[in-house]
Each structure stands twice: as C-alpha cells, then as structure tokens.
Design an enzyme around this catalytic site. Structure first.
Site, short mmCIF file in Angstrom:
data_model
loop_
_atom_site.label_atom_id
_atom_site.label_comp_id
_atom_site.label_asym_id
_atom_site.label_seq_id
_atom_site.Cartn_x
_atom_site.Cartn_y
_atom_site.Cartn_z
N ASP A 118 1.83 -7.10 -4.26
CA ASP A 118 1.11 -6.90 -3.63
C ASP A 118 1.69 -7.96 -2.13
O ASP A 118 2.55 -9.26 -2.86
CB ASP A 118 -0.42 -7.69 -3.42
CG ASP A 118 -1.00 -6.92 -2.58
OD1 ASP A 118 -2.14 -6.13 -2.31
OD2 ASP A 118 -1.06 -7.98 -1.53
N SER A 119 2.16 -7.99 -1.12
CA SER A 119 2.46 -8.96 0.11
C SER A 119 2.18 -10.46 -0.23
O SER A 119 2.35 -11.47 0.42
CB SER A 119 2.38 -7.81 1.06
OG SER A 119 1.50 -8.11 1.80
N SER A 120 0.52 -10.72 -0.33
CA SER A 120 0.25 -11.39 -0.96
C SER A 120 1.14 -12.33 -1.57
O SER A 120 0.71 -13.89 -1.40
CB SER A 120 -1.56 -12.35 -1.28
OG SER A 120 -2.02 -10.24 -0.96
N THR B 252 0.15 -22.15 20.16
CA THR B 252 -1.26 -22.21 21.20
C THR B 252 -2.35 -20.88 19.85
O THR B 252 -1.29 -20.07 19.76
CB THR B 252 -1.66 -21.30 22.11
OG1 THR B 252 -2.60 -20.65 22.72
CG2 THR B 252 -0.81 -19.60 22.61
N GLN B 253 -3.54 -21.15 20.21
CA GLN B 253 -4.19 -20.26 19.08
C GLN B 253 -4.11 -18.57 19.85
O GLN B 253 -4.06 -17.69 19.31
CB GLN B 253 -5.93 -20.91 18.92
CG GLN B 253 -5.96 -21.84 17.69
CD GLN B 253 -7.07 -22.79 17.45
OE1 GLN B 253 -7.82 -21.84 17.87
NE2 GLN B 253 -6.69 -23.45 17.44
N CYS B 254 -4.38 -19.27 20.76
CA CYS B 254 -4.51 -17.04 21.71
C CYS B 254 -3.03 -16.80 21.62
O CYS B 254 -1.58 -17.10 21.16
CB CYS B 254 -3.95 -17.98 23.68
SG CYS B 254 -4.54 -19.30 23.98
N THR C 89 0.65 -1.66 0.25
CA THR C 89 0.17 0.11 0.51
C THR C 89 0.68 1.49 -0.01
O THR C 89 0.83 2.81 -0.34
CB THR C 89 -0.90 0.21 1.10
OG1 THR C 89 -1.77 -1.19 1.36
CG2 THR C 89 -1.98 1.05 1.60
N THR D 246 1.24 -5.03 4.24
CA THR D 246 1.72 -5.35 5.54
C THR D 246 0.90 -6.19 5.73
O THR D 246 1.18 -6.72 6.59
CB THR D 246 0.59 -4.48 6.57
OG1 THR D 246 -1.07 -4.47 5.61
CG2 THR D 246 1.08 -3.03 6.58
N ASP D 247 -0.08 -7.48 4.99
CA ASP D 247 -0.71 -8.35 5.02
C ASP D 247 0.03 -9.16 5.46
O ASP D 247 -0.26 -10.15 6.06
CB ASP D 247 -1.13 -8.52 4.23
CG ASP D 247 -2.27 -7.84 3.24
OD1 ASP D 247 -2.80 -7.24 4.51
OD2 ASP D 247 -3.35 -7.82 2.12
#
Ligand code: ASP
Length: 356
Positions: free
Chosen positions: A66-68, A285-287, A22, A98-99
C-alpha cells in the site's frame, strides 16, 4: 501541441513495475477488505495488455505495498530496477497506490539524474477487477505515453503521473481527491499532455535535458526532515518540539498566503535559533496555487530576517523529497540553501537551474 497516433512509433518495449495499490487489489470475499493481489491478477483482467502490440515486461514488488508504506527504501528499489533495466527498455510505467504517488514521483525526479526516457506513474481509484475501474484506461494510456517517440526520441523523457486523462510533471503534483477519478492536480505547472480521442502533447512544457550524459541513479536520502504546518493558535510547545527533533536537518514550513507567518517574538526567535544550529527552513504556502513571496508583507519579511528561505511555488511533496535528496548527498546547510534556490528538474518556477 503535437498529436501522435499509433502509426508514429516503432514497436516499443516497456517495463511495467507493479509496486502495489488499489489498481492491483481484489476484495477479500470473507472480510470485504481490499487486499493486494498477485500481479498475475492484473494480467488476467487485462487481455488488452497483450493487444497493445508493445513488448510489455512486468516486475512486481514482493509483497506489493500500500503506498502508505512506501518511502525512501522503496524509492531506492525503484531507482535500482530502472537503472538495471535502463538499456533494455524504451520506457517505464510504475503502478503505484495513489496516496503517496506524488512523493514517489517527486523523489524519483531527483534520484534519476540525466533521465532521457519516460517514467510514468499511474494507479487507480477502483481496483482493476471492478467493472467501473479507472485502472484500465490509466494503465493503457500510461503505456502508450511511455512508448511514444518522435524521430526516435522519447516524447516525454520525464518522471510523470498520468491520471484521468492528464499527464502531469511528477514533482508538481499533489493528490487532491480521495473519492473521484481525477485524483491529482498540478496547480503551478500546466499539463504535459491531455488524452482524449488523441493524446495531445504540449511539447513546449516538456523537459528535455540538453545533456547527453548517461543516467546517473542516486541512492542517498536523509530522512531527518520534518513538516511544520502553521495554524492560527499554534503553541510554542508544538513549534519547539518540531524544531528540536534530534538530528533534524531540514523543515518544510507550510505558511499562509504568499508565505506569511505570525510575527510573535517567541516564534521568530525559535526559527532563528534553529537556523543558527544549521537547520534549513523552507517556506511553502498552504495555498494550492501561487508562489511564496516573503518580501510582500512585513510578516513574511520577518521570516526572511530569521533565515527562512523561500520554497517558491513548490509542492510540499517536492520540497520534502528534495531536502532528503540534498542532505542525503552530504551537502552543508549553505549548499542545500543554494540548491533550494534553483530548479533541479523543473520542480519550481525559477530560471536558475543546476542540471542542464
Ligand atoms: N491506499 C491505496 C494506496 O495508496 C490507495 C490507492 O491505491 O489509490 O496504496
């Protein structure tokens, strides 16, 4: 905390690498869609770049991505650019979408062994050509940080992300916000610096390699890695199809809480069979905050018995790229497990370390 101001460094030379994202985008007047623009656009919109007083040279990806669309090939390209120009510059600033910036920052931290100069990634949520852009401030401060030296030594010889006032260790970051300017967080490691009126460096947290060895760029990555995100109700088909991907070498398994997972027989048997076939399964962990502790609950303990290893307080981004890096270097499953149990470059909070 150390506060540095402009008087504290000699005129530094910085290499600014524009990969895309961006920050260098412009709105197509016909479609209204944001498109990558020529790097010249950035310079046109930032006469401040010239005013900084540093020697800023630029290099850009052609075409900007694009960073994707970034991945191992682009990371290797960045490592090559940094390694080829390492002697000629005091620091490096990478402008990046940023992605996937946290993946790139994590990968570079492993690929640039013995780094002794700053590599600062930044970008923006609004294009640099827009009035309310966050890009100008991010870019200017990133350059200042990349140029900062104390007694002739770079203040931050690490791969970092600078975004919205905070300097974060790259391999500890995740993108957490798609809309706001504060897009990145490092939940399990403190900020290395905060930029207000002054840039305040937390020197205790910054990694300084004790080795005086020259930069060792690495270009080998193995992409045969998968992420298995658990959820209540996950079916055997899902787990089975992931664990049986042809040529699979490593799995980052995102579990619940302190590293817990269902203790169904079918699930544990599938994991054990995969481990027995030489697949390394890392428990993350997903946390957002905290550590995997498989000893804490019976459900976690069963994973240990199935041969799953702890990812400690790693981010998913760091675990994925670390596995790519380790398998890329032809390490056996056992050697990869040993390295996953150590911090290579500050990516997990554990005192054992392979690099010094
Ligand atoms: N899609 C963009 C990218 O990651 C978003 C950004 O630059 O922030 O390349």
């Amino acid at each position: 905390m150390t506060i540095l101001n402009n008087n504290h460094w000699d005129k530094a030379s910085i290499l600014l690498i524009y990969t895309g994202g961006t920050i260098g985008m412009i709105e197509n007047p016909e479609t209204g869609v944001l498109e990558s623009f020529n790097f010249q656009h950035l310079k046109d919109n930032m006469p401040e770049l010239k005013k900084l007083g540093y020697g800023v040279s630029t290099i850009q990806f052609d075409p900007p991505l694009d960073s994707s669309e970034m991945g191992p090939q682009s990371w290797m390209k960045l490592v090559k650019i940094i390694s080829d120009n390492y002697q000629s510059f005091d620091g490096f600033v990478i402008l990046h979408g940023t992605d996937t910036m946290s993946f790139t920052a994590s990968a570079l931290s492993f690929m640039l062994e013995n780094l002794s100069k700053p590599v600062i990634l930044t970008g923006s949520q609004l294009p640099i050509g827009m009035l309310r852009t966050d890009g100008k401030e991010n870019l200017i401060t990133a350059i200042e940080i990349a140029a900062a030296k104390e007694n002739g030594i770079p203040v931050v010889p690490e791969v970092c992300i600078f975004f919205e006032n905070d300097l974060l260790r790259g391999n500890r970051t995740s993108k957490i916000n798609a809309d706001n300017f504060n897009a990145f967080r490092s939940y399990n490691y403190p900020s290395l610096a905060h930029a207000g009126i002054y840039i305040k460096y937390d020197t205790q947290q910054i990694y300084h390699s004790v080795s005086r060895k020259p930069l060792k760029p690495h270009y080998l990555l193995d992409e045969n890695i998968a992420i298995l995100k658990l959820f209540p109700g996950i079916s055997p088909h899902v787990v089975e199809s992931i664990l049986n991907i042809p040529d699979l070498k490593g799995v980052v398994m995102e579990t619940f809480g302190s590293g817990n997972a269902p203790s169904f027989d079918w699930f544990l048997e599938m994991l054990k069979k995969a481990v027995d076939r030489g697949i390394v399964i890392v428990n993350i962990t997903q946390c957002k905050t905290g550590n995997v502790e498989m000893h804490r609950y019976e459900t976690g303990h069963k994973l240990l018995n199935a041969g799953v290893i702890s990812g400690y307080d790693s981010t998913t981004e760091s675990a994925v790229t670390k596995l790519m890096f380790l398998f890329g270097h032809g390490l056996s499953a056992e050697e990869v497990k040993d390295h996953m149990n150590c911090s290579l470059i500050g990516e997990i909070s554990i005192s054992d370390t392979f690099r010094s």
